[in-house]
Design a protein around this motif. Structure first.
Motif: not given
Length: 277
Positions: A197-200, A213-216, A245, A247, A254, A257
């Motif tokens: 959930a990590w983003k921005d 930024a976002d998931a890989t 996830k 996009f 994913c 990150t």
């Protein structure tokens, strides 16, 4: 909030070859110093060779690139022979191994590059059972041969969770080719795929600053055999079922990150950072 420590640091001097575990990384705003500065290029197609096209480039994972104390970059073949990066001897050896003419080249900053990729059937994802050419450094400056962003981060607790979903498959950081491997200090950072959930997010590690930024999105490389790891097609299938996830450009399996460097600095194993759990 959860505090994480840096457990491992990695850089990969030549794209798709084995990398080197280090005690510190020099983060530049445009790239990690020494990371994916070189790549193998087909002299027939002009495309960059990536293990995302396993035939014939998956075998690049059996080659290893390392930086010597004097700054020289040495590439070691599977049979132990050593070559200087950029040498004609290395080009000849790789051309023979891959069965097509190639050269090992250093990045030309700003140059648009592409690489071929093959995607197995991955249920529920946008790239499934297909082949596609993709841009190098798709989300960052053209100063290295990274796939997307300048920095890739994974969390040990997420890897432990993934291992619990697989049947005896050996996992380790090298299967996912991160730059930074984190360990959570407490249980709030260890539940399932906490980092999905990590983003921005903006974080600091010493004097360096990162924008997470976002998931890989993951690809066939996570399934390929390489030194110390057997082929494991189930890795990607399980990620598609449990860590998919959406996009703007579609759904992907994913793990880990993507991040960019917003302020330069040197980071070390043992450094800490704090993030939402």
């Amino acid at each position: 909030m959860t505090t994480y420590s840096i457990a491992e640091l990695w850089r990969y001097p030549v794209k798709s070859m084995g990398g080197e575990r280090v005690e510190s990384l020099d983060l530049r705003v445009s790239a990690i110093f020494g990371d994916r500065r070189w790549a193998v290029r087909s002299t027939e197609t002009g495309k960059i060779a990536s293990a995302k096209r396993p035939r014939p480039y998956g075998q690049l994972l059996e080659w290893c690139a390392s930086t010597r104390a004097d700054g020289r970059l040495i590439v070691t073949a599977p049979d132990g022979r050593e070559f200087a990066a950029g040498s004609s001897e290395l080009d000849v050896a790789l051309t023979k191994a891959l069965g097509e003419p190639v050269q090992v080249v250093e990045v030309e900053e700003g140059r648009e590059e592409t690489y071929g990729s093959e995607w197995p059937e991955i249920p529920g994802t946008v790239l499934s059972d297909t082949e596609v050419d993709l841009p190098v450094a798709a989300l960052t400056e053209k100063t290295s041969f990274v796939d997307a962003s300048a920095v890739h981060i994974i969390v040990n607790q997420s890897m432990t969770h993934l291992a619990s979903l697989l049947d005896g498959v050996k996992l380790g950081s090298q299967r996912f080719r991160p730059n930074i491997v984190l360990d959570a200090h407490d249980d709030t950072g260890s539940g399932e795929f906490a980092d999905l959930a990590w983003k921005d997010l903006d974080v600091k590690i010493g004097k360096a600053e990162l924008r997470i930024a976002d998931a890989t999105p993951r690809c066939v490389m996570t399934t390929l055999a390489q030194p110390g790891y057997e082929q494991a097609k189930s890795v990607l299938q399980v990620l598609a079922a449990t860590a998919r996830k959406e996009f703007d450009y579609g759904a992907f399996a994913c793990f880990g990150t993507n991040a960019e460097v917003t302020a330069a600095g040197t980071i070390h194993v043992g450094d800490t950072l704090t993030l939402p759990g």
